[in-house]
Design a protein around this motif. Structure first.
Motif, PDB file in Angstrom:
ATOM      1  N   PHE A  33     -16.585  12.700  24.608  1.00 40.27           N
ATOM      2  CA  PHE A  33     -16.060  13.544  25.687  1.00 40.27           C
ATOM      3  C   PHE A  33     -14.987  14.520  25.233  1.00 40.27           C
ATOM      4  CE2 PHE A  33     -13.734   9.529  26.050  1.00 40.27           C
ATOM      5  CZ  PHE A  33     -12.410   9.915  26.212  1.00 40.27           C
ATOM      6  N   LEU A  34     -14.444  14.352  24.045  1.00 42.18           N
ATOM      7  CA  LEU A  34     -13.502  15.358  23.532  1.00 42.18           C
ATOM      8  C   LEU A  34     -14.225  16.702  23.364  1.00 42.18           C
ATOM      9  CD1 LEU A  34     -10.750  16.179  22.359  1.00 42.18           C
ATOM     10  CD2 LEU A  34     -11.421  15.168  20.202  1.00 42.18           C
ATOM     11  N   HIS A  66     -17.414  15.193  30.931  1.00 46.38           N
ATOM     12  CA  HIS A  66     -16.123  14.780  30.390  1.00 46.38           C
ATOM     13  C   HIS A  66     -15.429  13.817  31.351  1.00 46.38           C
ATOM     14  CE1 HIS A  66     -11.710  15.206  30.260  1.00 46.38           C
ATOM     15  NE2 HIS A  66     -11.904  15.083  28.947  1.00 46.38           N
ATOM     16  N   ARG A  79     -14.516   9.980  30.331  1.00 46.54           N
ATOM     17  CA  ARG A  79     -13.082   9.707  30.180  1.00 46.54           C
ATOM     18  C   ARG A  79     -12.677   8.587  31.139  1.00 46.54           C
ATOM     19  NH1 ARG A  79      -7.903  12.812  28.264  1.00 46.54           N
ATOM     20  NH2 ARG A  79      -6.366  11.620  29.386  1.00 46.54           N
ATOM     21  N   ILE A  98      -6.940  -0.364  16.141  1.00 49.06           N
ATOM     22  CA  ILE A  98      -8.114   0.157  16.861  1.00 49.06           C
ATOM     23  C   ILE A  98      -9.306  -0.799  16.688  1.00 49.06           C
ATOM     24  CG2 ILE A  98      -9.123   1.722  15.146  1.00 49.06           C
ATOM     25  CD1 ILE A  98      -8.610   2.628  18.780  1.00 49.06           C
ATOM     26  N   ALA A 153     -10.314   9.590  16.727  1.00 51.90           N
ATOM     27  CA  ALA A 153      -9.173  10.306  17.316  1.00 51.90           C
ATOM     28  C   ALA A 153      -7.890   9.541  17.070  1.00 51.90           C
ATOM     29  CB  ALA A 153      -9.397  10.492  18.813  1.00 51.90           C
ATOM     30  N   GLY A 154      -8.029   8.232  16.854  1.00 51.65           N
ATOM     31  CA  GLY A 154      -6.840   7.399  16.870  1.00 51.65           C
ATOM     32  C   GLY A 154      -6.206   7.063  15.547  1.00 51.65           C
ATOM     33  N   THR A 183      -4.734  10.489  12.956  1.00 56.15           N
ATOM     34  CA  THR A 183      -3.634  11.139  13.669  1.00 56.15           C
ATOM     35  C   THR A 183      -2.367  10.278  13.645  1.00 56.15           C
ATOM     36  OG1 THR A 183      -4.626  10.180  15.623  1.00 56.15           O
ATOM     37  CG2 THR A 183      -5.014  12.522  15.284  1.00 56.15           C
ATOM     38  N   THR A 211      -5.980  23.431  18.712  1.00 57.48           N
ATOM     39  CA  THR A 211      -7.217  23.100  19.398  1.00 57.48           C
ATOM     40  C   THR A 211      -7.868  24.423  19.789  1.00 57.48           C
ATOM     41  OG1 THR A 211      -8.264  21.832  21.144  1.00 57.48           O
ATOM     42  CG2 THR A 211      -6.144  22.826  21.688  1.00 57.48           C
ATOM     43  N   ARG A 262     -10.569  26.662  22.548  1.00 57.60           N
ATOM     44  CA  ARG A 262     -11.225  26.738  23.860  1.00 57.60           C
ATOM     45  C   ARG A 262     -11.945  28.075  23.961  1.00 57.60           C
ATOM     46  NH1 ARG A 262      -9.433  22.203  23.788  1.00 57.60           N
ATOM     47  NH2 ARG A 262      -8.130  21.174  25.350  1.00 57.60           N
ATOM     48  N   ALA A 287       1.865  18.431  21.112  1.00 59.81           N
ATOM     49  CA  ALA A 287       1.138  17.738  20.044  1.00 59.81           C
ATOM     50  C   ALA A 287      -0.001  16.880  20.580  1.00 59.81           C
ATOM     51  CB  ALA A 287       2.102  16.874  19.231  1.00 59.81           C
ATOM     52  N   SER A 307      -1.729  17.925  23.169  1.00 59.61           N
ATOM     53  CA  SER A 307      -2.453  18.900  23.975  1.00 59.61           C
ATOM     54  C   SER A 307      -2.001  18.835  25.436  1.00 59.61           C
ATOM     55  CB  SER A 307      -3.959  18.688  23.815  1.00 59.61           C
ATOM     56  OG  SER A 307      -4.689  19.735  24.402  1.00 59.61           O
ATOM     57  N   ILE A 330      -6.949  18.591  30.999  1.00 62.22           N
ATOM     58  CA  ILE A 330      -7.876  17.448  31.150  1.00 62.22           C
ATOM     59  C   ILE A 330      -8.163  16.743  29.831  1.00 62.22           C
ATOM     60  CG2 ILE A 330      -8.962  18.421  33.223  1.00 62.22           C
ATOM     61  CD1 ILE A 330     -11.424  19.032  31.415  1.00 62.22           C
ATOM     62  N   HIS A 331      -7.901  17.386  28.681  1.00 60.62           N
ATOM     63  CA  HIS A 331      -8.139  16.721  27.392  1.00 60.62           C
ATOM     64  C   HIS A 331      -6.861  16.120  26.816  1.00 60.62           C
ATOM     65  CE1 HIS A 331     -12.362  17.904  26.895  1.00 60.62           C
ATOM     66  NE2 HIS A 331     -12.011  19.045  27.445  1.00 60.62           N
ATOM     67  N   CYS A 364      -4.297  13.898  25.259  1.00 61.49           N
ATOM     68  CA  CYS A 364      -4.645  12.733  24.440  1.00 61.49           C
ATOM     69  C   CYS A 364      -4.633  11.427  25.237  1.00 61.49           C
ATOM     70  CB  CYS A 364      -3.658  12.624  23.280  1.00 61.49           C
ATOM     71  SG  CYS A 364      -3.947  11.159  22.278  1.00 61.49           S
ATOM     72  N   GLY A 402      -4.898   8.568  23.958  1.00 61.17           N
ATOM     73  CA  GLY A 402      -4.248   7.507  23.183  1.00 61.17           C
ATOM     74  C   GLY A 402      -2.753   7.725  22.989  1.00 61.17           C
TER      75      GLY A 402
HETATM   76  C1  HEM Z   1      -0.001  10.847  16.807  1.00 62.23           C
HETATM   77  C2  HEM Z   1      -1.208  10.509  17.102  1.00 62.23           C
HETATM   78  C3  HEM Z   1      -2.146  11.359  17.913  1.00 62.23           C
HETATM   79  C4  HEM Z   1      -2.158  12.724  18.076  1.00 62.23           C
HETATM   80  C5  HEM Z   1      -1.209  13.754  17.477  1.00 62.23           C
HETATM   81  C6  HEM Z   1      -3.284  13.019  18.943  1.00 62.23           C
HETATM   82  C7  HEM Z   1      -3.615  14.298  19.361  1.00 62.23           C
HETATM   83  C8  HEM Z   1      -4.616  14.575  20.257  1.00 62.23           C
HETATM   84  C9  HEM Z   1      -4.910  15.897  20.749  1.00 62.23           C
HETATM   85  C10 HEM Z   1      -4.177  17.174  20.324  1.00 62.23           C
HETATM   86  C11 HEM Z   1      -5.950  15.782  21.611  1.00 62.23           C
HETATM   87  C12 HEM Z   1      -6.589  16.863  22.455  1.00 62.23           C
HETATM   88  C13 HEM Z   1      -7.382  17.886  21.699  1.00 62.23           C
HETATM   89  C14 HEM Z   1      -7.776  19.006  22.592  1.00 62.23           C
HETATM   90  O1  HEM Z   1      -7.075  19.356  23.548  1.00 62.23           O
HETATM   91  O2  HEM Z   1      -8.814  19.620  22.303  1.00 62.23           O
HETATM   92  C15 HEM Z   1      -6.319  14.391  21.658  1.00 62.23           C
HETATM   93  C16 HEM Z   1      -7.350  13.886  22.417  1.00 62.23           C
HETATM   94  C17 HEM Z   1      -7.742  12.571  22.371  1.00 62.23           C
HETATM   95  N1  HEM Z   1      -7.117  11.545  21.726  1.00 62.23           N
HETATM   96 FE1  HEM Z   1      -5.438  11.672  20.608  1.00 62.23          FE
HETATM   97  N2  HEM Z   1      -3.909  11.857  19.266  1.00 62.23           N
HETATM   98  C18 HEM Z   1      -3.251  10.821  18.668  1.00 62.23           C
HETATM   99  C19 HEM Z   1      -3.563   9.478  18.758  1.00 62.23           C
HETATM  100  C20 HEM Z   1      -4.615   8.954  19.474  1.00 62.23           C
HETATM  101  C21 HEM Z   1      -4.944   7.566  19.567  1.00 62.23           C
HETATM  102  C22 HEM Z   1      -4.145   6.414  18.947  1.00 62.23           C
HETATM  103  C23 HEM Z   1      -6.088   7.474  20.311  1.00 62.23           C
HETATM  104  C24 HEM Z   1      -6.883   6.273  20.742  1.00 62.23           C
HETATM  105  C25 HEM Z   1      -6.936   5.148  20.192  1.00 62.23           C
HETATM  106  C26 HEM Z   1      -6.453   8.817  20.701  1.00 62.23           C
HETATM  107  C27 HEM Z   1      -7.537   9.135  21.476  1.00 62.23           C
HETATM  108  C28 HEM Z   1      -7.822  10.394  21.952  1.00 62.23           C
HETATM  109  C29 HEM Z   1      -8.956  10.677  22.801  1.00 62.23           C
HETATM  110  C30 HEM Z   1      -9.985   9.687  23.305  1.00 62.23           C
HETATM  111  C31 HEM Z   1      -8.913  12.052  23.054  1.00 62.23           C
HETATM  112  C32 HEM Z   1      -9.898  12.864  23.893  1.00 62.23           C
HETATM  113  C33 HEM Z   1      -9.314  13.158  25.248  1.00 62.23           C
HETATM  114  C34 HEM Z   1     -10.196  14.041  26.098  1.00 62.23           C
HETATM  115  O3  HEM Z   1     -10.977  14.855  25.562  1.00 62.23           O
HETATM  116  O4  HEM Z   1     -10.131  13.902  27.318  1.00 62.23           O
HETATM  117  N3  HEM Z   1      -5.544   9.688  20.164  1.00 62.23           N
HETATM  118  N4  HEM Z   1      -5.477  13.674  20.836  1.00 62.23           N
END
Ligand code: HEM
Length: 418
Positions: free
Chosen positions: A109-110, A117, A121, A172, A259-260, A263, A309, A311, A362, A364, A367-368, A370, A372
């Motif tokens: 869904f990202l 999405h 989500r 994770i 994603a997790g 990062t 990111t 769009r 950082a 974002s 709707i997207h 993060c 996590g």
């Molecule tokens: C410092 C650590 C992290 C950073 C900097 C980060 C950053 C981001 C960013 C920038 C996005 C959105 C991208 C966009 O807008 O196109 C995102 C989405 C996402 N992140 Fe993280 N993330 C981190 C940790 C995690 C962790 C630990 C998880 C899960 C275990 C996770 C799961 C997700 C998921 C599932 C999305 C998709 C959300 C959506 O599309 O609705 N992230 N993350």
């Protein structure tokens, strides 16, 4: 292996590589970020992009926004989407599907717009709640303390391999329900796939990536089968009893892994690098490990793991000083936004006491945003507190290697000593 596909992809890769280098040499700021000296210090390029009329038209064909206000507008405005009007990858040459070079991994869904999405989500979000994340704290603390104890005993170690990566991978794996016996393979394939997230550079890398994806999906598929028969209290079991297809569920689980972990690993590594380089913040953290939450926010502002990111609108949208035509790719430079002087005073200084530090993009927005973020914050805070409490004089050793990626601003290796 499909020869015709390989020839086409190989030719496109060659054009992208030489074109990218030529544009960087000609002064295109976005592509410069892949090369020295800008890869080591992107501050001048970020400043140049922020100070240009917004959006800045990169010669690579994309529009770039780098101020905090415009980046926030792009990620929050529902008219900006993650797929083109035909459903293709942003900037890709494949109609109605994923472009294997620009989007080599299915990011569930990202990489989807509503309504798909929203549905997926929600499916994950109904299990992955803030309360569930808070309940993981004892596991995170136990792991982080063991890793930090081992590292402190060795005295000299690679922060990425010994602490920053094993922590989020293990967490994770526990969330998804990957059995201990499979955890090492899970981590290996996850690392290989995550390395390709920002796009691939060679056919060999693409083949390696395809193999790792197939193996990872195999492992997750086996786990899903098993949990359908015998559910447990983990995310894969939750997905197994929901009304989601097998492929869809495997992609969801893979998204959480991908994603997790790179990062979060990058967050811990960038924090240690920035704070030990400046010295004062690390000493401050060692004296007061409770300020680790501040260290996490300031790192996310100062050196965001995910630098941008992208769009695109499906209709003409006015953004800053331009009309953005449908299917034009807009890059929102989240890392540059964290250094915007109109939001943060002396933005290039790492300051644990900065009042505006949490005002970053950082994770974002819109709707997207993060999913996590609570988990990343928990892991970052616990890991940094454990390291600083045990190693107040931690410092870099020679031999740091940066990852060459526009997307992920991180280290492959960061040798340190106590
Ligand atoms: C410092 C650590 C992290 C950073 C900097 C980060 C950053 C981001 C960013 C920038 C996005 C959105 C991208 C966009 O807008 O196109 C995102 C989405 C996402 N992140 Fe993280 N993330 C981190 C940790 C995690 C962790 C630990 C998880 C899960 C275990 C996770 C799961 C997700 C998921 C599932 C999305 C998709 C959300 C959506 O599309 O609705 N992230 N993350």
């Amino acid at each position: 292996m499909d020869l015709r596909r390989d020839v086409t992809l190989g030719a496109r890769l060659a054009v992208m590589r030489t074109g990218g280098l030529a544009l960087a040499l000609a002064g295109d700021p976005v592509l410069r970020l892949l090369y020295r000296p800008w890869i080591d210090d992107p501050t001048p390029v970020q400043r140049q992009l922020r100070e240009a009329a917004q959006p800045y038209a990169s010669r690579s064909g994309v529009l770039v926004v780098a101020t905090h206000a415009l980046c926030r507008d792009v990620v929050r405005d529902r008219r900006f989407l993650v797929r083109t009007r035909s459903g293709g990858s942003l900037g890709g040459s494949v109609e109605g599907g994923r472009d294997p070079l620009l989007e080599p991994v299915d990011l569930s869904f990202l990489g989807m717009d509503p309504p798909e999405h929203t549905r997926l989500r929600r499916l994950v979000g109904s299990w992955f709640t803030p309360a569930r994340v808070a309940a993981l704290e004892p596991l995170v603390v136990d792991l982080a303390e063991r890793l930090a104890d081992d590292a402190a005993r060795r005295g000299r170690f690679d922060l990425v391999a010994e602490v920053a990566t094993p922590l989020p991978v293990t967490v994770i794996a526990a969330i998804l329900g990957v059995p201990d016996g499979d955890a090492a393979a899970f981590a290996r394939w996850g690392r290989a796939v995550a390395a390709g997230l920002g796009g691939v550079r060679s056919l060999r890398a693409l083949h390696r990536l395809d193999a790792a994806i197939a193996e990872l999906r195999g492992l997750l598929g086996g786990l899903l089968e098993q949990r359908r028969r015998d559910p447990a209290d983990d995310l894969v079991s939750h997905l197994a009893v929901q009304d989601a297809g097998t492929e869809e569920t495997i992609s969801l689980a893979a998204l959480l892994l991908l994603a997790g972990f790179e990062t979060t690993s990058t967050l811990v590594t960038n924090a240690v690098a920035a704070m030990t380089d400046a010295r004062e913040p690390w000493a401050q953290l060692a004296a007061d490990p409770d300020s680790a939450g501040d260290a996490v926010e300031e790192t996310l502002r100062y050196d965001a793991p995910i630098q941008f990111t992208a769009r695109t609108p499906h209709e003409t949208v006015r953004l800053g000083e331009r009309d953005v035509a449908p299917d034009t790719v807009v890059m929102a430079m989240l890392g540059a936004a964290g250094r915007d002087p109109s939001v943060h005073t002396d933005p290039d200084v790492f300051d644990l006491d900065r009042p505006t530090k949490a005002d970053h993009l950082a994770f974002s927005g819109g709707i997207h945003f993060c999913l996590g973020a609570p988990l990343a914050r928990l892991e970052g805070r616990v890991a940094l507190a454990a390291l600083a409490a045990r190693m107040p004089t931690l410092h870099r050793e020679p031999g740091a290697v940066r990852r060459r990626s526009l997307l992920l601003r991180s280290y492959q290796r960061l040798p340190v000593a106590t």
